[in-house]
Structures are given as C-alpha cells and as structure tokens.
Design a protein around this motif. Structure first.
Motif, PDB file in Angstrom:
ATOM      1  N   HIS A 124       0.804  -1.222   0.000  1.00 11.97           N
ATOM      2  CA  HIS A 124       0.000   0.000   0.000  1.00 11.97           C
ATOM      3  C   HIS A 124       0.842   1.280   0.000  1.00 11.97           C
ATOM      4  N   SER A 125       2.146   1.118  -0.062  1.00 11.73           N
ATOM      5  CA  SER A 125       3.030   2.289  -0.119  1.00 11.73           C
ATOM      6  C   SER A 125       2.745   3.058  -1.394  1.00 11.73           C
ATOM      7  N   ARG A 126       2.606   4.375  -1.240  1.00 12.50           N
ATOM      8  CA  ARG A 126       2.266   5.201  -2.403  1.00 12.50           C
ATOM      9  C   ARG A 126       3.479   5.853  -3.042  1.00 12.50           C
ATOM     10  N   ASN A 127       4.610   5.821  -2.351  1.00 12.10           N
ATOM     11  CA  ASN A 127       5.816   6.398  -2.932  1.00 12.10           C
ATOM     12  C   ASN A 127       7.042   5.714  -2.331  1.00 12.10           C
ATOM     13  N   THR A 128       8.204   6.049  -2.881  1.00 13.51           N
ATOM     14  CA  THR A 128       9.441   5.385  -2.466  1.00 13.51           C
ATOM     15  C   THR A 128       9.829   5.726  -1.024  1.00 13.51           C
ATOM     16  N   VAL A 129       9.452   6.888  -0.558  1.00  9.83           N
ATOM     17  CA  VAL A 129       9.756   7.274   0.824  1.00  9.83           C
ATOM     18  C   VAL A 129       9.011   6.367   1.800  1.00  9.83           C
ATOM     19  N   GLU A 130       7.760   6.051   1.493  1.00  2.00           N
ATOM     20  CA  GLU A 130       6.983   5.145   2.346  1.00  2.00           C
ATOM     21  C   GLU A 130       7.579   3.742   2.346  1.00  2.00           C
ATOM     22  N   VAL A 131       8.082   3.299   1.199  1.00  6.67           N
ATOM     23  CA  VAL A 131       8.722   1.983   1.114  1.00  6.67           C
ATOM     24  C   VAL A 131       9.936   1.944   2.038  1.00  6.67           C
ATOM     25  N   GLU A 132      10.765   2.967   1.932  1.00  4.52           N
ATOM     26  CA  GLU A 132      11.957   3.044   2.779  1.00  4.52           C
ATOM     27  C   GLU A 132      11.583   3.042   4.260  1.00  4.52           C
ATOM     28  N   GLY A 133      10.603   3.839   4.631  1.00  5.96           N
ATOM     29  CA  GLY A 133      10.176   3.910   6.026  1.00  5.96           C
ATOM     30  C   GLY A 133       9.630   2.590   6.537  1.00  5.96           C
ATOM     31  N   THR A 134       8.832   1.940   5.729  1.00 10.65           N
ATOM     32  CA  THR A 134       8.267   0.650   6.127  1.00 10.65           C
ATOM     33  C   THR A 134       9.369  -0.378   6.334  1.00 10.65           C
ATOM     34  N   PHE A 135      10.311  -0.418   5.411  1.00 13.60           N
ATOM     35  CA  PHE A 135      11.419  -1.374   5.533  1.00 13.60           C
ATOM     36  C   PHE A 135      12.236  -1.117   6.799  1.00 13.60           C
TER      37      PHE A 135
END
Length: 119
Positions: free
Chosen positions: A24-35
């Motif tokens: 459900h990440s909408r951008n690359t910043v959210e992906v990084e934060g989730t990881f």
C-alpha cells in the motif's frame, strides 16, 4: 559445528503487516520507512533492546540494499546474534520485497503522484 539460531517465528509474526504496508506504499519514501521500521522491530524483538529505524539504511541503488549504522554495528549483542543466526537471510527477504516495490514506484512517479492527489 556451531549452532545457528533461527528467528523465523519473529519474521512470520511481522510479515503480514509488512507485506500489507509495502503493497500500500504510495511512494518510495513510504517503502523506505516501512522497511527500516520493520527491520528495527525485528531487531528489537530479537535483541530485546530498543533498536531505532534510523540505525538501518535502505540503499535501493546499491548491490546490498541495506546497511546498518555504526552504533548498531558496534553493539556486541547485535554482532554476535547477527553472525550466529538467520537474521541476514530474514532481512534479505524483507529488503527484496521493499526493493521490488521501490523499483515499481520509481518507474511511474507521475502516475503515483496523480493517485496521491486523488485521495
């Protein structure tokens, strides 16, 4: 032969929420934060001491897609546990998923941004 510790139970506990948040990440910043937050949670559970997401660095453009900050690398309990367990393999599975989503989102930034504006 030395005994290797396994933390698959911790991985399986965190995996459903991680997979949902990554997808459900909408951008690359959210992906990084989730990881980074998920790996910090994993390490906190394993080491039984607070590990912060700032101690994990997501590096999508490098061969190894993550790195740990020096304060974590200098932690003896972390080094011993990491070297004698399957933590590396678990984090590799997490980073593979994050990197795949990162690549997908970075290919279509205009489309991603237009979806964000509509919500």
């Amino acid at each position: 032969m030395s005994t290797r510790l396994s933390y698959c139970a911790v991985e399986k506990k965190l995996w459903p929420k991680y997979r949902e948040e990554i997808s459900h990440s909408r951008n690359t910043v959210e992906v990084e934060g989730t990881f980074t937050m998920t790996v910090a949670d994993l390490l906190t559970n394993v080491l039984e001491e607070k590990i912060y997401s700032e101690d994990i660095i997501f590096l999508p453009d490098e061969e190894c897609h993550y790195r740990f900050r020096d304060n974590l690398l200098n932690n003896e309990k972390f080094k011993t546990t990491f070297d004698s367990s399957d933590l590396g393999a678990i984090i590799d599975r997490y980073v593979h998923t994050a990197n795949s989503r990162y690549i997908h989102l970075s290919k279509l930034p205009e489309k991603t941004n237009s979806k964000i504006k509509r919500h």
